[in-house]
Design an enzyme around this catalytic site. Structure first.
Site, PDB file in Angstrom:
ATOM      1  N   SER A  36       0.848  -1.195   0.000  1.00 48.09           N
ATOM      2  CA  SER A  36       0.000   0.000   0.000  1.00 48.09           C
ATOM      3  C   SER A  36       0.882   1.242   0.000  1.00 48.09           C
ATOM      4  CB  SER A  36      -0.891   0.021   1.242  1.00 48.09           C
ATOM      5  OG  SER A  36      -0.105   0.181   2.416  1.00 48.09           O
ATOM      6  N   ASP A  37       0.369   2.331  -0.579  1.00 45.95           N
ATOM      7  CA  ASP A  37       1.026   3.613  -0.335  1.00 45.95           C
ATOM      8  C   ASP A  37       0.867   3.883   1.165  1.00 45.95           C
ATOM      9  OD1 ASP A  37       2.315   6.056  -0.560  1.00 45.95           O
ATOM     10  OD2 ASP A  37       1.205   6.661  -2.351  1.00 45.95           O
ATOM     11  N   TRP A  38       1.654   4.790   1.697  1.00 46.77           N
ATOM     12  CA  TRP A  38       1.731   4.993   3.138  1.00 46.77           C
ATOM     13  C   TRP A  38       0.405   5.544   3.714  1.00 46.77           C
ATOM     14  CZ3 TRP A  38       5.310   2.566   1.102  1.00 46.77           C
ATOM     15  CH2 TRP A  38       6.458   2.168   1.755  1.00 46.77           C
ATOM     16  N   GLY A  39      -0.379   4.636   4.284  1.00 47.08           N
ATOM     17  CA  GLY A  39      -1.679   5.036   4.800  1.00 47.08           C
ATOM     18  C   GLY A  39      -2.826   4.809   3.830  1.00 47.08           C
TER      19      GLY A  39
END
Ligand SMILES: *[C@@H]1O[C@H](CO)[C@@H](O)[C@H](O)[C@H]1NC(C)=O
Ligand SMILES: *[C@@H]1O[C@H](CO)[C@@H](O)[C@H](O)[C@H]1NC(C)=O
Ligand SMILES: *[C@@H]1O[C@H](CO)[C@@H](O)[C@H](O)[C@H]1NC(C)=O
Ligand SMILES: *[C@@H]1O[C@H](CO)[C@@H](O)[C@H](O)[C@H]1NC(C)=O
Ligand SMILES: *[C@@H]1O[C@H](CO)[C@@H](O)[C@H](O)[C@H]1NC(C)=O
Ligand SMILES: *[C@@H]1O[C@H](CO)[C@@H](O)[C@H](O)[C@H]1NC(C)=O
Ligand SMILES: *[C@@H]1O[C@H](CO)[C@@H](O)[C@H](O)[C@H]1NC(C)=O
Ligand SMILES: *[C@@H]1O[C@H](CO)[C@@H](O)[C@H](O)[C@H]1NC(C)=O
Length: 793
Positions: free
Chosen positions: A290-293
């Site tokens: 995932s992208d961060w968050g």
């Protein structure tokens, strides 16, 4: 003056224009010369990404056997893990829970993973190279340089002990204002795909895992985590998935899913984009992080997500969608344990694929505490990478205007250097964290896509060095607002160089009211007034632009006293040296625009969507469909200022001798598939269907002669689909480059695959040859065609 010249040749295909057609049976194949490389084997026999096919090889690698071997090792290792341990392979330790921006904990003897930004170098540490931005790599149109840049970046990640480098970025320059466009490769899917392919091959040859991002439809910063992008299935395949397909063909280890939603489903929970398209159609063997968050549920596992980054629900919350939650969901049967096995196996297979099980350096830096003596060894990984930085900086400089041979400079007696962008920032090269300030010369944008500069050679510094050699007198003036002072400095000088810029970046930093995306397409810092004021005082005013993307140049581009314009993008740490190489003619400009520069912002096919708030999801409709960038200008008869592919040179080129012939294949296995395709039947939608080797092998070779004449201008190749295809008038389908001495000619070959000649058939879910006549053009840009031919299908 006739100079040694490099030229970029591009192949754009697809049109409905009626050229002479011969039915295939009457085509005089026997009259065509036999291609030298005939018969062409189907694939490059790669065993690992550390030995990729040579640059410019028409053969696509088959990393299948390498993946299979890595997967077998991974299965064996994962079989020895408990459920909690498998879950730990998939769950980051949380924001700032380790030394890198992302960290997977060690499990037994397996050392875990360090994941680190960025697409242009190792972020948050020292003794690393600050490479030219992705958009500059694309602007070279030079596969050798793009590969070399990727390799040097990969080597630096490895040198610092980071297993995964978070790049390249391959979102499309769909909207000119897009804040992160400069991290990527421009506004054309083919050029972006080629740049992604070469970058990934180089990066992984350098030893680090690459991460293709951001998957998918993350084309603006504004409310990127509160927007839903809607693109139709054909547009999705032909424009937005294409670069990811090329990254998969290059053996990319990981893919990062993006912050946004796609059709109202989070990109990291989207079964259609992750399972069906990426892992199914494209046959992606690695893992999706995932992208961060960007991770929003435990059940994202079912939709195809393999790794949660940075691992916690919100930064430093100590909670996680996965970790103990994922274990519980597996224990009560909500999520199959085979899915957790698959996640861990994909992640560990990528580690084996890159050979990271053997002698990989330990992490020797601390992204969050770069001065902590216990966790930073300050390992110098720069090697001689400044050389490729300087070369790309020069090769990505686009000459937009050059009247009366204003350039190259020839020992000018006096040089005025004007504008804030010409010199250093008062705070030094890294004075603004993540470069969140437009102060001094611009050599990278802002946000997570950055790295610290080890040093930054400004234009002022490099021109002064040159002035010593030429015995020129130099004056300068930094203020963009004191127009009288700038004009007075320019008065009576042989040449006045005005430096201007436009910056953008990621949404977590706002610079001069720009919240990541640019709020307008005007050059920054009073630039238009500055240029016109200097031009009023000096009839030999040369403008140098450092820009993240297109900007409107109308207020001064036709000013007769502006004799030349150089478009230098974001060249990285050797900025001034690269510029001097071009300004003084040591390097002949060969950069070509990777996007269109319009006369009016409203001329572009898509605009930044503003407004909305974080309590809702805003809608971004990709209504322009296939008509991204130049395709929209062509389709609607809009005159751009400088079209996609444009770029002048100090010399000129002539084209002749166009030929095209089918490439014979000797692979009995694909004959039936090729015949079905020729009849217009869609390629079978099986796993790996879009990356099936037969579809991508050379089907036709186009050759032509290019001659450095000192009189005519450069060349590219564009394809025109039959009208039944519903494609834009012209689309880029190939390019090559050649370096020619004055008077020299060379034959250039560009190959076309069946994939290049196909459209995505949404009903059949496969690639299909449309009915009708295919023509193509070879020329100097997307609008300057010099040779035309048709494809003997
Ligand atoms: C592309 O870069 C390579 C490596 O520096 C160089 O040898 C080649 O001449 C370049 N091509 C052109 C057209 O400049
Ligand atoms: C999983 O990782 C966490 C830290 O993220 C650690 O506390 C825990 O002990 C690990 N569990 C196992 C079984 O390795
Ligand atoms: C989004 O919706 C459009 C319109 O129904 C469809 O064509 C497209 O395939 C959908 N995309 C995804 C990723 O589901
Ligand atoms: C599990 O997920 C929930 C959200 O559904 C969250 O509130 C909780 O903190 C998570 N548990 C752990 C141990 O992280
Ligand atoms: C499984 O466990 C999770 C986490 O405790 C819980 O949210 C979910 O409702 C459970 N599902 C079933 C079918 O018991
Ligand atoms: C350059 O521009 C920055 C940002 O506007 C400003 O802070 C700085 O003072 C300017 N420098 C000079 C020398 O004008
Ligand atoms: C456009 O944005 C730039 C950068 O913030 C700013 O300097 C300029 O004043 C703006 N121009 C207009 C017309 O809003
Ligand atoms: C061009 O330069 C000449 C000579 O310096 C000046 O007289 C004229 O006004 C300038 N033109 C413009 C458009 O600035």
């Amino acid at each position: 003056m006739v100079q040694k010249g490099s030229m970029i040749l591009a192949l754009l295909v697809l049109s409905s224009s009626a050229l002479i057609t011969l039915p295939i049976s009457s085509y005089p194949f026997s009259a065509f010369p036999v291609p030298s490389a005939n018969p062409i084997p189907g694939v490059f026999p790669s065993t690992s990404p550390n030995s990729p096919p040579p640059v410019g090889s028409e053969l696509i690698p088959d990393f299948g056997p390498a993946w299979a071997a890595a997967k077998a090792k991974a299965k064996a290792l994962v079989a020895s893990f408990s459920l909690e341990q498998k879950v730990n392979v998939s769950t980051g330790v949380g924001w700032m829970g380790g030394r890198c921006v992302g960290n997977i904990p060690a499990i037994g003897d397996w050392p875990g993973l360090c994941l680190e930004d960025s697409p242009l170098g190792v972020r948050f540490t020292d003794f690393v190279t600050a490479f030219p931005a992705g958009v500059n790599a694309a602007t070279t149109w030079n596969r050798t340089l793009i590969r070399a840049r990727g390799k040097a970046i990969g080597q630096e990640f490895k040198g610092k002990g980071a297993h995964v480098g978070l790049g390249p970025m391959m979102n499309m320059g769909r909207i000119a204002q897009g804040g992160r466009n400069w991290e990527g490769f421009g506004a054309d899917p083919f050029l972006t795909g080629e740049a992604a392919y070469e970058t990934v091959l180089g990066w992984q040859e350098g030893g680090a895992q690459a991460c293709a991002k951001h998957y998918i439809n993350n084309e603006q910063e504004h409310l990127r985590d509160h927007e839903s992008s809607h693109a139709d299935d054909r547009t999705e395949h032909e424009i937005y998935v294409h670069p990811f397909m090329r990254a998969v063909q290059a053996g990319v280890a990981s893919v990062m899913c993006s912050y946004n939603q796609v059709n109202a489903t989070w990109a990291c929970e989207n079964d259609r984009t992750l399972n069906q398209i990426l892992k199914g159609e494209l046959g992606f063997q690695g893992y999706i992080m995932s992208d961060w968050g960007a991770h929003h549920s435990t059940l994202a596992a079912v939709a195809g997500l393999d790794m949660s980054m940075p691992g916690d629900i919100t930064f430093s919350s100590g909670t996680s969608w996965w970790g103990a939650n994922l274990t519980a969901f597996v224990e009560n049967g909500t999520i199959a344990d085979t899915r957790v096995d698959d996640m861990a196996e994909r992640i560990i297979a990528a580690w084996y694929l890159l050979g990271q099980d053997e002698n990989y350096p330990d992490v020797s830096f601390n992204a969050f505490f770069p001065n902590d003596p216990d966790t930073n060894e300050h390992v110098d990984v720069q090697d001689d990478h400044f050389k490729v930085v300087r070369e790309i900086g020069a090769a990505s400089t686009v000459l937009l205007k050059n009247v009366g041979d204003a350039l190259p400079l020839r020992k000018p007696r006096s040089v005025a250097i004007i504008g804030n962008d010409s010199g250093p920032s008062g705070r030094g090269p890294n004075g603004y964290s993540d470069r969140g300030g437009d102060d001094g010369t611009l050599a990278m944008g802002w946000g997570s896509g950055t790295a610290n500069f080890p040093y930054l050679i400004t234009p002022l510094e490099a021109i002064q060095q040159r002035a010593r050699q030429d015995r020129s007198s130099v004056s300068w003036f930094f203020s963009n607002w004191d127009l009288a002072g700038a004009a007075a400095t320019a008065l009576d000088q042989d040449v006045a160089l005005v430096f201007v810029n436009a910056d953008s970046g990621e949404d977590y930093i706002t610079v001069d009211g720009n919240e990541g995306d640019r709020k307008n397409l005007t050059l920054w810092g009073n630039a238009n007034n500055l240029i016109n004021a200097v031009a009023e005082a000096n009839p030999n005013t040369i403008v140098v632009v450092h820009s993240v993307g297109p900007a409107i140049l109308e207020p001064w581009i036709e000013n007769p006293n502006v004799t030349a314009v150089l478009w230098a993008g974001l060249p990285g740490q050797e900025s001034g040296n690269s510029l001097v190489d071009v300004l003084y003619g040591a390097v002949n400009p060969s950069g070509r625009l990777p996007y269109t520069i319009a006369k009016d912002p409203a001329d572009y096919s898509a605009q930044l969507i503003t407004g909305g708030n974080t309590n809702e999801i805003i809608l971004i409709e990709y209504t322009e469909a296939l008509n991204i960038d130049y395709r929209h200008f062509d389709a609607n008869g809009i005159e751009p200022r400088f079209e996609f592919g444009f770029g002048l040179s100090y010399t000129t080129f002539a084209y002749s001798g166009l030929r095209i012939w089918p490439v014979q294949q000797w692979d009995g296995n694909s004959v039936a598939l090729e015949r079905a395709w020729a009849k217009g039947e869609p390629s079978p939608n099986v796993e790996g269907g879009s990356t099936a080797l037969w579809l991508h092998r050379p089907a036709f070779e186009v050759t032509f002669k290019v001659r450095n004449t000192g009189k005519v201008q450069g060349g590219e190749l564009y394809l025109h689909f039959p009208s039944s295809a519903g494609e834009p008038p012209s689309v880029l389908r190939g390019f090559s480059d050649v370096l020619l001495h004055p008077g020299q000619s060379k034959t250039v070959t560009i190959t076309l695959s069946r994939y290049d000649l196909s459209i995505w058939d949404t009903d059949a879910q496969g690639w299909r040859k449309p009915e009708g006549e295919f023509t193509f053009s070879v020329g100097a840009s997307s609008r300057d065609f010099r040779l035309k031919g048709s494809i003997p299908l």
